[in-house]
Write a protein that holds these residues in place. Structure first.
Motif, short mmCIF file in Angstrom:
data_model
loop_
_atom_site.label_atom_id
_atom_site.label_comp_id
_atom_site.label_asym_id
_atom_site.label_seq_id
_atom_site.Cartn_x
_atom_site.Cartn_y
_atom_site.Cartn_z
N ARG A 1 0.85 -1.18 0.00
CA ARG A 1 0.00 0.00 0.00
C ARG A 1 0.89 1.24 0.00
NH1 ARG A 1 -5.24 1.30 1.20
NH2 ARG A 1 -5.65 -0.91 1.58
N GLU B 1 2.46 -3.98 3.88
CA GLU B 1 1.59 -4.04 5.06
C GLU B 1 1.49 -5.45 5.65
OE1 GLU B 1 -1.70 -0.84 5.50
OE2 GLU B 1 -2.23 -2.13 3.81
N GLN C 1 -5.60 -3.07 -3.66
CA GLN C 1 -5.81 -2.31 -2.43
C GLN C 1 -6.20 -0.88 -2.80
OE1 GLN C 1 -5.37 -4.34 0.47
NE2 GLN C 1 -5.25 -5.74 -1.27
N SER D 1 -7.78 3.26 -1.71
CA SER D 1 -8.10 4.36 -0.82
C SER D 1 -9.35 4.99 -1.41
CB SER D 1 -6.96 5.37 -0.76
OG SER D 1 -7.33 6.49 0.02
N GLY E 1 -2.40 0.01 -4.15
CA GLY E 1 -1.53 -1.12 -3.87
C GLY E 1 -2.13 -2.41 -4.36
#
Length: 305
Positions: A12, A17, A291, A293, A299
């Motif tokens: 990310r 992570e 991934q 936002s 990511g």
């Protein structure tokens, strides 16, 4: 776990992570190990990835007759969608199995309420109940001492080319048997389009009914529909997959996470040329690897093998 290797990472915005360690093995169509990560000779529990092997063993023994959709449901870990409940209902009626006689617990059904026919493992349980009756022992098909358990244990071992594994108990109430990852790969390889007898029949059923195996838009269904592979996950991070040419991969994550199994297996199949290059990248979005936002990609879960 010193016998494992790093298989995948979750990134990310440049940060790693999470890490997924585990073991993985690739065998060629002739059953030779051509790539391994970690110790693939240690026994483990493939859990629901064994279901297609159970179905093939019971078919091969002549204990049940399964239409392709029923063979797929016998191999499935589904999400209790209407198509799964309807298939289970028809399958049980044809095989003379009563819903209340099943060992698998009730789960939430479409439209509300709970039914055993909505349980993710119901196809396996219907098949086992019918097979137990054919053996002349209709009661307690899930018990350690039931002759069906001995039959399935022997069938898995023979398919894997190994000694009979340890007996354990699955979450659904049925028995489960240990294999090694390499033995599991050799057993799963039998489901390929060039397989024989009951194993090929079960593999063909899985390829023909991907939604029955998992659910609409779920990882196994996506992989089967998009690649022509037969694949099955098992609880605690197992993924077994056989490509159309017979190349087979088994992945087992040390942390028990499912999400790394399919992308790692696809990456390994790509590397040995069993599926087209770029398949994993093409399926990253439908497999839920990206991934975000809000709605912005930041990511991805990335295989590192």
């Amino acid at each position: 776990m010193p016998h494992t290797e790093l298989l995948a990472v979750v990134e990310r915005d440049g940060f790693v992570e999470s890490e997924h360690r585990g073991v993985a093995v690739v065998i060629d169509p002739d059953g030779r190990v051509i790539e391994r990560h970690g110790d693939v000779t240690l026994p483990f529990l493939a859990r629901s990835a064994l279901k297609p092997l159970y179905a093939a063993t019971m078919l091969d023994a002549g204990l049940v007759e399964l239409e392709p959709a029923w063979a797929a449901l016998a191999s499935a870990s589904h999400h209790g969608e209407q198509v799964h409940v309807d298939t289970a209902t028809a399958m049980a009626a044809a095989l003379g199995v009563d819903e209340d006689a099943l060992r698998c617990p009730p789960m939430r059904a479409p439209g509300g309420g709970e039914r055993r026919f909505a349980h993710m493992c119901v196809g396996k349980h219907i098949t086992m109940a019918a097979a137990a009756r054919a053996l002349g022992e209709p009661e307690g098909y899930w018990a350690d001492e039931h002759p069906l358990g001995a039959l399935l244990r022997r069938g898995v071992a023979e398919a894997a080319g190994e000694a009979e594994g340890i007996v354990a108990h699955d979450g659904c109430g049925a028995l489960v048997f240990s294999t090694t990852p390499v033995g599991m790969a050799r057993a799963f390889r039998r489901l390929a389009p060039d397989g024989e007898g009951a194993f090929r029949a079960v593999g063909d059923a899985m390829r023909a009914h991907p939604v029955l195996i998992d659910g609409e838009g779920k990882p196994d269904a996506v992989v089967i529909a998009e690649t022509g592979c037969a694949t099955k996950f098992g609880a605690e991070g197992t993924q077994a997959i056989v490509a159309p040419d017979g190349t087979t991969v088994v992945v087992k994550t040390a942390d028990g996470a499912r999400r790394a199994g399919a992308p790692v297996a696809l990456a390994l199949l790509e590397r040995v040329g069993a599926i087209p290059e770029g398949t994993g990248g093409r399926l990253a979005e439908p497999l839920g690897l990206v991934q975000r936002s809000a709605d912005v990609p930041v990511g991805i879960l990335r295989p590192v093998v």
